[in-house]
Design an enzyme around this catalytic site. Structure first.
Site, PDB file in Angstrom:
ATOM      1  N   ASP A  17      -5.228  -3.230   2.906  1.00 31.84           N
ATOM      2  CA  ASP A  17      -6.140  -2.457   2.060  1.00 31.84           C
ATOM      3  C   ASP A  17      -7.452  -2.169   2.780  1.00 31.84           C
ATOM      4  O   ASP A  17      -7.944  -1.029   2.797  1.00 31.84           O
ATOM      5  CB  ASP A  17      -6.395  -3.227   0.763  1.00 31.84           C
ATOM      6  CG  ASP A  17      -6.753  -2.319  -0.394  1.00 31.84           C
ATOM      7  OD1 ASP A  17      -6.364  -1.135  -0.362  1.00 31.84           O
ATOM      8  OD2 ASP A  17      -7.421  -2.772  -1.337  1.00 31.84           O
ATOM      9  N   ASP A  28      -3.728  -2.789  -7.305  1.00 32.99           N
ATOM     10  CA  ASP A  28      -4.780  -3.740  -7.649  1.00 32.99           C
ATOM     11  C   ASP A  28      -4.434  -4.530  -8.903  1.00 32.99           C
ATOM     12  O   ASP A  28      -5.144  -5.479  -9.263  1.00 32.99           O
ATOM     13  CB  ASP A  28      -6.105  -2.996  -7.848  1.00 32.99           C
ATOM     14  CG  ASP A  28      -6.533  -2.265  -6.590  1.00 32.99           C
ATOM     15  OD1 ASP A  28      -6.276  -2.796  -5.494  1.00 32.99           O
ATOM     16  OD2 ASP A  28      -7.083  -1.161  -6.685  1.00 32.99           O
TER      17      ASP A  28
END
Length: 537
Positions: free
Chosen positions: A350, A428
Site C-alpha cells: 500500500d 482497508d
C-alpha cells in the site's frame, strides 16, 4: 463453482486500494431577475480573490456581456458602461491577472471569465496578486449562454463561496460502514468456526464443515498472493481501458454471489423456512430462487446504471458490504504468523504504490490513485487546492467498483460543480478484517465467552481508522489507511496474547485436521500452555 467464485473474489480483492479526498476552490454564481434565480458553478482562488461565504453577504452586480472580447486590453470599451458592474469576458490569449487588471482599470467591480475549456483555479505570478483588488472567477461558457437565454440582458449576479467543513458527516458514515462490516464479518467467521467444530464433533464430516471456506496457511502462498496483487495493479495501470470492464463484470458476479450468501445467512438466523419444489425430479428451494433473483437484479441494476452518481452509490456500497463480509467469512488465515506476514506485506504494498510510485510515473500521480480514479479523472487527481472541472459535459469515466462511496454532505458548492465523495477502499476493510476474523475464531478455540480477542481487535481497528482520518484532515492529503490500521491491530493482538500468556498458541493457531476432540477448546478461558492431544504448539 465455489472455487471459481473464490478465484474471482481474489482477483477483485487484489484491486482494493485507498484513494484521495480532494479539497477544491469551487464557488457559486447566483444569477437572478425580479422573479427567479439560478445558480451555477464557478472556480476562484480564495487566497487571491476571496469571496463572501453567504449569499446575504454577497454584493449584487449587474452583468455586462463582453464575451465578444478577450479583455486583454481596454481598447473599444467605454468605462462608463462597465463601471461598478461585473464583466463576463472570454478566456484566451492573455493571463487571468492581465484580464483582471484591465477590468479593474475600467472600473469594473468583478470579473467572470467564460471558458469553453476546463475550469481551473485562477493563479498568477506573486507580483500580480497584490495588484488585483476585484473578485475573479471562471465559469462555463455554456452556463452563461443558458443564463442569458433565461434572464436576457438584465441579469443580476452575486458571487459567494459557501463554507464547508473538512470534517464532513460523510466521514462518520464511512467509519460506521467500515466498523459494522468489520464487526459482522468477524462475528460471522467465528460463528462459522463454531458450527464447523460442532459439525466435526457430531460426525458431520470435514467436507460438510468446510462450507466452501479457503484457508491461507503457507507463507509461500501469501507471498505469491501479494505478488499477484502487485502484478494485477500494474496491469490495470497500463491496460486500464480494457481491464476495467473485466473487473466490472467480475464485481457483478462476485457481489451478487456474496449478497446471496449474506441474505441466506440472515434468513437462517431469523428461522425462515425453505420450501422445496420438485421439477423433473430435481428439488429447488423457493427461498434460494427468490434470493438469487433479487441479488442478480441488484447487481444488474448497478451494472447498467453504474455511472449515475446521484444514487447508484447506494447499491455499490450495499454490494461492497456484502462482498467484504463474504470475503472475511470465506478466506481464513490459519494462524497469527500468517496474519503478520500477510498484513505486513500488504502494508508495504500500500505504501509503495501510494507514496513511492509517483517518482516513476510520467504525470507524478501514484499508480494506486491512477488506477483508483481512472486515467480520465484528472480533476479529481489534481493536487492541493488546485481543481480542474470540465467546461462541457463529459462521457462517463469508468471507475473500478472497489470502494465505499458516500457523497460529501457539507460540500454544497462542490456538488454544484460535480458530486464529491468520501471514499474508502474495500482493502482497508478486508485486510484488517482477516485478522479480526482470526481473533474471532481464536476466541472460539479458547472458549472465550467475553470474545476478548475479537472485541480488542475491533477497537484497535476503530482507533486506527480515527487516526487515518485525523492525519488526512490535518495534512490535506489522502492516506494509505493500512499504514495505521495494520500496526494498531497487530500490536493490540500481540500485547493481548502476551498479557494473557497465550502468545504461543495464538501464534501457532489450530490445525483442525489433528484435533482429536473437537468438543474441547484449544485452551480453557484463563489457562495457558495447555497442549491439545496430537498437537504441537
Amino acid at each position: 463453482m465455489m472455487k471459481m467464485k473464490e478465484a474471482l473474489g481474489v482477483v477483485l480483492f487484489s484491486l482494493t486500494f485507498l484513494t484521495s479526498q480532494i479539497n477544491g476552490q469551487e464557488a457559486v454564481l447566483h444569477i437572478s431577475d425580479a422573479s427567479s434565480y439560478r445558480e451555477y458553478c464557478v472556480v476562484h482562488n480564495h487566497s487571491w480573490t476571496p469571496l463572501p461565504q453567504l449569499l446575504d453577504s454577497a454584493l449584487q452586480y449587474q452583468l455586462v456581456n463582453l464575451t465578444s472580447t478577450l479583455l486583454c486590453n481596454s481598447s473599444g470599451i467605454n468605462p462608463d458602461v462597465v463601471k461598478g458592474k461585473a464583466l463576463v469576458a472570454m478566456r484566451g490569449e492573455c493571463d487571468f491577472s492581465q484580464k483582471a487588471l484591465v477590468a479593474q482599470s475600467l472600473g469594473a467591480a468583478a470579473l467572470l471569465i467564460a471558458s469553453s475549456k476546463s475550469l481551473v483555479t485562477p493563479s498568477a505570478n506573486d507580483s500580480e496578486y497584490t495588484k488585483v483588488k476585484i473578485p475573479l472567477a471562471l465559469m462555463r461558457y455554456r452556463d452563461f449562454l443558458e443564463a442569458k437565454k433565461v434572464f436576457g440582458e438584465g441579469m443580476q449576479a452575486s458571487l459567494y463561496a459557501p463554507p464547508y467543513s473538512k470534517i464532513d458527516p460523510s466521514i462518520a458514515v464511512i467509519l460506521l460502514i467500515s466498523m459494522v462490516t468489520i464487526t459482522l464479518g468477524g462475528f460471522w467467521s467465528g460463528a462459522c468456526e463454531r458450527d464447523r467444530l460442532n459439525s466435526l464433533s457430531g460426525g458431520g464430516g470435514e467436507s460438510k464443515a468446510n462450507g466452501g471456506e479457503l484457508s491461507l496457511y503457507s507463507p509461500l502462498k501469501v507471498i505469491v498472493f501479494v505478488a499477484l496483487m502487485c502484478g494485477m495493479l500494474v496491469l490495470m495501470y497500463f491496460f486500464y481501458n480494457i481491464l476495467v470492464y473485466v473487473i466490472i463484470a467480475i464485481f457483478c458476479f462476485a457481489s451478487a454471489s456474496a449478497l446471496f450468501s449474506c441474505l441466506d445467512a440472515v434468513m437462517d438466523l431469523i428461522g425462515c423456512n425453505s420450501l422445496s419444489v420438485s421439477v423433473r425430479n430435481r428439488s429447488f428451494s423457493v427461498r434460494s430462487v427468490l434470493l438469487a433473483a433479487v441479488c442478480i437484479t441488484i447487481a444488474v441494476i448497478w451494472g447498467v446504471y453504474r455511472n449515475e452518481d446521484r444514487w447508484i452509490w447506494i447499491l455499490q456500497d450495499l454490494l461492497g458490504i456484502a462482498f467484504c463480509l463474504n470475503f472475511m467469512k470465506t478466506i481464513s488465515l490459519s494462524n497469527f504468523k500468517i496474519c503478520v506476514i500477510l498484513l505486513s506485506l500488504l502494508l508495504v504494498y500500500d505504501v509503495f504504490f501510494v507514496f513511492i510510485t509517483p517518482f516513476f510515473t510520467k504525470n507524478g500521480v501514484s499508480i494506486m490513485v491512477q488506477v483508483a480514479l481512472g486515467p480520465d479523472a484528472s480533476g479529481e487527481k489534481t493536487q492541493g487546492n488546485m481543481v480542474e472541472i470540465p467546461a462541457e459535459p463529459q462521457p462517463p469515466a469508468e471507475k473500478l467498483p472497489v470502494v465505499m462511496r458516500i457523497p460529501r454532505f457539507s460540500a454544497w458548492a462542490q456538488n454544484l460543480c460535480g458530486m464529491q465523495f468520501s471514499i474508502l477502499g474495500y482493502g482497508d476493510i478486508i485486510i484488517p478484517g482477516l485478522l479480526v476474523a482470526y481473533c474471532s475464531r481464536f476466541d472460539v478455540w479458547i472458549n472465550s465467552r467475553k470474545k476478548i480477542y475479537f472485541i480488542s481487535c475491533c477497537i484497535a481497528y476503530l482507533l486506527g481508522m480515527i487516526l487515518t482520518f485525523a492525519v488526512m484532515l490535518l495534512s490535506g492529503m489522502g492516506q494509505p489507511a493500512l499504514l495505521y490500521l495494520v500496526p494498531f491491530t497487530l500490536i493490540t493482538s500481540v500485547v493481548l496474547a502476551g498479557c494473557r500468556g497465550e502468545m504461543k498458541q495464538f501464534w501457532a493457531g489450530t490445525p483442525y485436521e489433528v484435533l482429536d476432540s473437537p468438543r474441547e477448546p484449544l485452551l480453557s478461558e484463563g489457562r495457558i500452555d495447555r497442549s491439545v492431544d496430537g498437537e504441537t504448539c
